[in-house]
Design a protein around this motif. Structure first.
Motif, PDB file in Angstrom:
ATOM      1  N   VAL A  71      56.818  34.502  16.311  1.00  0.00           N
ATOM      2  CA  VAL A  71      56.977  35.941  16.509  1.00  0.00           C
ATOM      3  C   VAL A  71      55.607  36.465  16.914  1.00  0.00           C
ATOM      4  O   VAL A  71      54.616  36.200  16.230  1.00  0.00           O
ATOM      5  N   HIS A  72      55.541  37.165  18.040  1.00  0.00           N
ATOM      6  CA  HIS A  72      54.264  37.669  18.552  1.00  0.00           C
ATOM      7  C   HIS A  72      54.212  39.186  18.530  1.00  0.00           C
ATOM      8  O   HIS A  72      55.224  39.849  18.650  1.00  0.00           O
ATOM      9  N   GLU A  73      53.003  39.698  18.395  1.00  0.00           N
ATOM     10  CA  GLU A  73      52.784  41.119  18.628  1.00  0.00           C
ATOM     11  C   GLU A  73      51.818  41.264  19.785  1.00  0.00           C
ATOM     12  O   GLU A  73      51.026  40.350  20.062  1.00  0.00           O
ATOM     13  N   LYS A  82      46.665  41.589  24.603  1.00  0.00           N
ATOM     14  CA  LYS A  82      46.774  40.189  24.191  1.00  0.00           C
ATOM     15  C   LYS A  82      47.908  40.026  23.210  1.00  0.00           C
ATOM     16  O   LYS A  82      48.257  40.951  22.498  1.00  0.00           O
ATOM     17  N   MET A  83      48.476  38.822  23.166  1.00  0.00           N
ATOM     18  CA  MET A  83      49.508  38.598  22.153  1.00  0.00           C
ATOM     19  C   MET A  83      49.010  37.600  21.122  1.00  0.00           C
ATOM     20  O   MET A  83      48.219  36.716  21.396  1.00  0.00           O
ATOM     21  N   ARG A  84      49.479  37.805  19.891  1.00  0.00           N
ATOM     22  CA  ARG A  84      49.092  36.879  18.829  1.00  0.00           C
ATOM     23  C   ARG A  84      50.259  36.697  17.865  1.00  0.00           C
ATOM     24  O   ARG A  84      51.082  37.600  17.683  1.00  0.00           O
ATOM     25  N   TYR A 104      56.614  43.696  20.232  1.00  0.00           N
ATOM     26  CA  TYR A 104      56.934  42.506  19.439  1.00  0.00           C
ATOM     27  C   TYR A 104      57.932  41.663  20.223  1.00  0.00           C
ATOM     28  O   TYR A 104      58.845  42.204  20.854  1.00  0.00           O
ATOM     29  N   HIS A 105      57.778  40.356  20.179  1.00  0.00           N
ATOM     30  CA  HIS A 105      58.751  39.495  20.852  1.00  0.00           C
ATOM     31  C   HIS A 105      58.781  38.128  20.192  1.00  0.00           C
ATOM     32  O   HIS A 105      57.876  37.769  19.445  1.00  0.00           O
ATOM     33  N   ILE A 106      59.839  37.396  20.477  1.00  0.00           N
ATOM     34  CA  ILE A 106      59.946  36.016  20.018  1.00  0.00           C
ATOM     35  C   ILE A 106      59.494  35.139  21.162  1.00  0.00           C
ATOM     36  O   ILE A 106      59.909  35.330  22.309  1.00  0.00           O
ATOM     37  N   MET A 107      58.557  34.209  20.871  1.00  0.00           N
ATOM     38  CA  MET A 107      57.996  33.376  21.924  1.00  0.00           C
ATOM     39  C   MET A 107      58.517  31.949  21.764  1.00  0.00           C
ATOM     40  O   MET A 107      58.328  31.327  20.713  1.00  0.00           O
ATOM     41  N   LEU A 108      59.188  31.490  22.796  1.00  0.00           N
ATOM     42  CA  LEU A 108      59.674  30.105  22.832  1.00  0.00           C
ATOM     43  C   LEU A 108      58.576  29.292  23.507  1.00  0.00           C
ATOM     44  O   LEU A 108      58.283  29.502  24.686  1.00  0.00           O
TER      45      LEU A 108
HETATM   46 CU   LIG Z   1      54.109  35.886  23.158  1.00  0.00          CU
END
Ligand SMILES: [Cu+2]
Length: 155
Positions: A71-73, A82-84, A104-108
């Motif tokens: 899970v990224h913000e 930037k995402m982390r 916010y997103h889910i990163m595959l």
């Molecule tokens: Cu991401």
């Protein structure tokens, strides 16, 4: 064993009804979707909305289509976005938390195959109180924007 049979029956009923929302404890999971990917893509984002009546936390995500799911913000660092990864995503009681492109997103991470428009793939979400839920992610066009219906549902 009996419990998982019931789960399978419930899932089948949901699929039969063409429903596209899921629940885990008191968390409602609406309209999970992802964008189709090009054949060479290694990563992809997945999006959905989460609403917990009494408050919960999203602790982890997994999917058979990727080596790792986080899970990224998105955060501004200077003037660069930037995402982390987040260790846990807070779901305040009664509030809808939207996971959307640019937020916010889910990163595959480490896609094992291409995501093709029109298909669905499983995603398993683990919540602190609600436990685990498997949802089916709808793959939309490469250029898809958050669906108008999904955006306006809770207004
Ligand atoms: Cu991401």
């Amino acid at each position: 064993m009996f419990k998982s049979l019931l789960g399978a029956a419930a899932l089948l009923a949901a699929l039969t009804a063409q429903a596209h929302e899921f629940t885990a404890g008191d968390v409602r999971i609406d309209h999970p979707w992802a964008r189709a990917t090009v054949a060479t893509a290694r990563n992809a984002g997945a999006f959905l909305t989460l609403t917990s009546a009494k408050g919960d936390q999203l602790l982890g995500v997994a999917s058979p289509v990727a080596d790792k799911v986080e899970v990224h913000e998105m955060k501004m660092e200077g003037n660069v976005m930037k995402m982390r990864p987040l260790p846990a995503l807070e779901l305040p009681a009664g509030k809808t938390v939207e996971l959307v492109p640019g937020g916010y997103h889910i990163m595959l991470i480490g896609l094992k195959r291409q995501l093709k428009e029109g298909e669905r793939f499983p995603l398993v979400l683990t919540f602190a109180k609600g436990g685990r839920a498997e949802v089916q992610v709808q793959v939309d066009a490469l250029t898809a924007q958050p669906a108008a219906a999904a955006k306006h549902e809770h207004h």
